[in-house]
Scaffold this active site. Structure first.
Site, PDB file in Angstrom:
ATOM      1  N   SER A  14      -2.225   7.928 -25.861  1.00  0.00           N
ATOM      2  CA  SER A  14      -3.151   7.095 -26.647  1.00  0.00           C
ATOM      3  C   SER A  14      -2.524   5.765 -27.068  1.00  0.00           C
ATOM      4  O   SER A  14      -1.419   5.727 -27.610  1.00  0.00           O
ATOM      5  CB  SER A  14      -3.599   7.854 -27.901  1.00  0.00           C
ATOM      6  N   THR A  60     -10.735  12.495 -30.528  1.00  0.00           N
ATOM      7  CA  THR A  60     -10.775  12.428 -29.066  1.00  0.00           C
ATOM      8  C   THR A  60     -10.653  13.822 -28.465  1.00  0.00           C
ATOM      9  O   THR A  60     -10.724  14.829 -29.189  1.00  0.00           O
ATOM     10  CB  THR A  60      -9.708  11.417 -28.546  1.00  0.00           C
ATOM     11  N   LYS A  64     -14.290  16.212 -29.911  1.00  0.00           N
ATOM     12  CA  LYS A  64     -15.448  15.373 -30.277  1.00  0.00           C
ATOM     13  C   LYS A  64     -16.694  16.195 -30.600  1.00  0.00           C
ATOM     14  O   LYS A  64     -17.561  15.742 -31.343  1.00  0.00           O
ATOM     15  CB  LYS A  64     -15.779  14.409 -29.130  1.00  0.00           C
ATOM     16  N   GLY A 124     -19.270  15.468 -19.080  1.00  0.00           N
ATOM     17  CA  GLY A 124     -18.553  15.906 -20.282  1.00  0.00           C
ATOM     18  C   GLY A 124     -18.872  15.030 -21.483  1.00  0.00           C
ATOM     19  O   GLY A 124     -19.917  14.371 -21.552  1.00  0.00           O
ATOM     20  N   ALA A 126     -17.757  12.155 -22.703  1.00  0.00           N
ATOM     21  CA  ALA A 126     -17.985  10.711 -22.538  1.00  0.00           C
ATOM     22  C   ALA A 126     -19.346  10.471 -21.900  1.00  0.00           C
ATOM     23  O   ALA A 126     -20.103   9.572 -22.316  1.00  0.00           O
ATOM     24  CB  ALA A 126     -16.875  10.102 -21.688  1.00  0.00           C
ATOM     25  N   LEU A 215     -14.502   5.140 -16.019  1.00  0.00           N
ATOM     26  CA  LEU A 215     -14.163   5.240 -17.451  1.00  0.00           C
ATOM     27  C   LEU A 215     -12.660   5.288 -17.687  1.00  0.00           C
ATOM     28  O   LEU A 215     -12.197   5.072 -18.807  1.00  0.00           O
ATOM     29  CB  LEU A 215     -14.785   6.498 -18.056  1.00  0.00           C
TER      30      LEU A 215
HETATM   31  P1  NAP Z   1     -14.525  16.005 -20.486  1.00  0.00           P
HETATM   32  O1  NAP Z   1     -15.413  16.235 -21.651  1.00  0.00           O
HETATM   33  O2  NAP Z   1     -13.406  16.943 -20.193  1.00  0.00           O
HETATM   34  O3  NAP Z   1     -15.490  15.946 -19.174  1.00  0.00           O
HETATM   35  C1  NAP Z   1     -14.978  15.745 -17.880  1.00  0.00           C
HETATM   36  C2  NAP Z   1     -16.073  15.914 -16.836  1.00  0.00           C
HETATM   37  O4  NAP Z   1     -15.465  15.752 -15.559  1.00  0.00           O
HETATM   38  C3  NAP Z   1     -16.718  17.293 -16.824  1.00  0.00           C
HETATM   39  O5  NAP Z   1     -18.046  17.215 -16.375  1.00  0.00           O
HETATM   40  C4  NAP Z   1     -15.841  18.049 -15.806  1.00  0.00           C
HETATM   41  O6  NAP Z   1     -16.506  19.108 -15.146  1.00  0.00           O
HETATM   42  C5  NAP Z   1     -15.606  16.952 -14.788  1.00  0.00           C
HETATM   43  N1  NAP Z   1     -14.380  17.202 -14.032  1.00  0.00           N
HETATM   44  C6  NAP Z   1     -13.141  17.427 -14.530  1.00  0.00           C
HETATM   45  N2  NAP Z   1     -12.264  17.585 -13.520  1.00  0.00           N
HETATM   46  C7  NAP Z   1     -12.982  17.466 -12.364  1.00  0.00           C
HETATM   47  C8  NAP Z   1     -12.638  17.548 -10.994  1.00  0.00           C
HETATM   48  N3  NAP Z   1     -11.375  17.776 -10.602  1.00  0.00           N
HETATM   49  N4  NAP Z   1     -13.625  17.378 -10.091  1.00  0.00           N
HETATM   50  C9  NAP Z   1     -14.901  17.155 -10.481  1.00  0.00           C
HETATM   51  N5  NAP Z   1     -15.284  17.068 -11.767  1.00  0.00           N
HETATM   52  C10 NAP Z   1     -14.337  17.214 -12.699  1.00  0.00           C
HETATM   53  O7  NAP Z   1     -13.865  14.576 -20.552  1.00  0.00           O
HETATM   54  P2  NAP Z   1     -14.479  13.224 -21.168  1.00  0.00           P
HETATM   55  O8  NAP Z   1     -14.106  13.084 -22.582  1.00  0.00           O
HETATM   56  O9  NAP Z   1     -15.925  13.150 -20.805  1.00  0.00           O
HETATM   57  O10 NAP Z   1     -13.628  12.121 -20.364  1.00  0.00           O
HETATM   58  C11 NAP Z   1     -13.868  11.898 -18.984  1.00  0.00           C
HETATM   59  C12 NAP Z   1     -13.031  10.708 -18.510  1.00  0.00           C
HETATM   60  O11 NAP Z   1     -13.441   9.530 -19.216  1.00  0.00           O
HETATM   61  C13 NAP Z   1     -11.527  10.857 -18.782  1.00  0.00           C
HETATM   62  O12 NAP Z   1     -10.838  10.252 -17.716  1.00  0.00           O
HETATM   63  C14 NAP Z   1     -11.322  10.069 -20.062  1.00  0.00           C
HETATM   64  O13 NAP Z   1     -10.003   9.559 -20.179  1.00  0.00           O
HETATM   65  C15 NAP Z   1     -12.319   8.931 -19.871  1.00  0.00           C
HETATM   66  N6  NAP Z   1     -12.822   8.359 -21.134  1.00  0.00           N
HETATM   67  C16 NAP Z   1     -12.784   7.017 -21.280  1.00  0.00           C
HETATM   68  C17 NAP Z   1     -13.291   6.422 -22.428  1.00  0.00           C
HETATM   69  C18 NAP Z   1     -13.223   4.936 -22.576  1.00  0.00           C
HETATM   70  O14 NAP Z   1     -13.415   4.440 -23.688  1.00  0.00           O
HETATM   71  N7  NAP Z   1     -12.981   4.201 -21.499  1.00  0.00           N
HETATM   72  C19 NAP Z   1     -13.854   7.225 -23.437  1.00  0.00           C
HETATM   73  C20 NAP Z   1     -13.890   8.601 -23.252  1.00  0.00           C
HETATM   74  C21 NAP Z   1     -13.378   9.159 -22.084  1.00  0.00           C
HETATM   75  P3  NAP Z   1     -16.320  20.631 -15.640  1.00  0.00           P
HETATM   76  O15 NAP Z   1     -17.081  20.728 -16.918  1.00  0.00           O
HETATM   77  O16 NAP Z   1     -16.896  21.388 -14.508  1.00  0.00           O
HETATM   78  O17 NAP Z   1     -14.837  20.838 -15.854  1.00  0.00           O
END
Ligand code: NAP
Length: 273
Positions: A14, A60, A64, A124, A126, A215
């Site tokens: 972070s 985070t 969340k 997920g 985000a 993202l």
């Molecule tokens: P999350 O709640 O863990 O959700 C991740 C999503 O991706 C879920 O739908 C998951 O599916 C899927 N996934 C994970 N691994 C995968 C794989 N190998 N193949 C296919 N699908 C996969 O995470 P999140 O908080 O939404 O974050 C997602 C991404 O966005 C991360 O890289 C995070 O760092 C980034 N992010 C960026 C910001 C920003 O401000 N830029 C803010 C938040 C998050 P399953 O449920 O099937 O595991």
């Protein structure tokens, strides 16, 4: 003096402490911003202690959604999205907000998505904020591609103004009509750094006018591949900085200005390199 911090696990990656410290400096406010890296099994016991020591928190991965059970008040966006990433703590009352919504919306820099088609990869935490931000931009359709259909079927945010469709992603998933493709998975980050959320045939099939958004906060192979096809790309750093600036607005009451964003951006990039 404002006492702020970020709650999550893991937090080693972070850059919020550097970014928020720069924001406070720019605003001429004294304050601290610490990492509260709490394991799932310690969450209940440590949370009250953390709440009593701060005025505001970012929340985070992976908390969340879980944090909603600990709030006294929820902003309207938190209700719609089903997740909070910013808490304001005052006189024992804990109010939850979601600034990922505004971070994403502002990061588009005025791109008009009205009547456009959007593809989201992953659903997920985000993606939930992005679905609600998109709903308010009135696209024609939002197609969400996931690897586990059952997990998300019936568990997406409720929308009334958007045609939201959930699909099981496979190598033949048709992305050729999308005007904006957003990677909301961690594919391209950390141990998945070499992976892409779509294959090369799908990349080739994208419209020449499509915008590709990742993202993830850095330049990923997904974005590089899109650029080599001549497509416009956006990485996640702008959204991260903007959501942070909006959190700071909630804690301090000070508006988000270009100068504040500049100060927070410089600190973010300095801490990243
Ligand atoms: P999350 O709640 O863990 O959700 C991740 C999503 O991706 C879920 O739908 C998951 O599916 C899927 N996934 C994970 N691994 C995968 C794989 N190998 N193949 C296919 N699908 C996969 O995470 P999140 O908080 O939404 O974050 C997602 C991404 O966005 C991360 O890289 C995070 O760092 C980034 N992010 C960026 C910001 C920003 O401000 N830029 C803010 C938040 C998050 P399953 O449920 O099937 O595991």
């Amino acid at each position: 003096m404002l006492k702020l911090g970020i709650l999550g696990h893991p937090l080693s990656h972070s850059r919020s402490p550097e970014m928020q410290a720069a924001g406070l400096r720019y605003l001429g406010l004294s304050g601290s911003y610490n990492k509260f890296e709490v394991k799932q099994e310690d969450f209940d016991t440590e949370l009250q202690q953390i709440f009593s020591s701060v005025n505001g928190l970012n929340v985070t991965i992976p908390y969340k959604e879980k944090i909603l059970n600990y709030l006294n008040m929820r902003d309207k966006l938190v209700e719609r999205i089903g997740a909070a990433n910013t808490l304001l703590i005052s006189e024992g009352m804990i109010k939850g907000y979601n600034t990922d919504y505004q971070g994403f919306a502002d990061s588009l820099g005025g791109i008009n998505l009205k009547n456009k088609r959007i593809a989201l990869l992953g659903a997920g935490g985000a993606a939930r904020a992005i679905i609600i931000a998109l709903e308010d931009m009135e696209p024609t359709e939002v197609d969400i591609y996931v690897r586990n259909f059952q997990k998300y079927d019936g568990h997406l945010p409720v929308v009334s103004k958007t045609n939201l469709k959930l699909h099981l992603y496979d190598e033949n998933s048709d992305l050729s009509q999308a005007d904006l493709v957003v990677n909301c998975t961690p594919m391209g980050q950390g141990r998945l750094a070499d992976e892409m959320p779509i294959n090369s045939a799908q990349m080739s099939s994208l419209k020449d006018t499509a915008i590709v958004y990742d993202l993830i906060y850095s330049d990923t192979s997904f974005l590089r591949s899109a650029r080599s096809r001549g497509l416009k790309t956006i990485d996640g750093s702008r959204m991260l900085i903007l959501q942070g600036a909006h959190s700071l607005r909630i804690w301090t009451g000070k508006p988000v200005t270009e100068k504040l964003i500049e100060a927070m951006s410089s600190a973010f990039y300095a801490a990243t390199t």
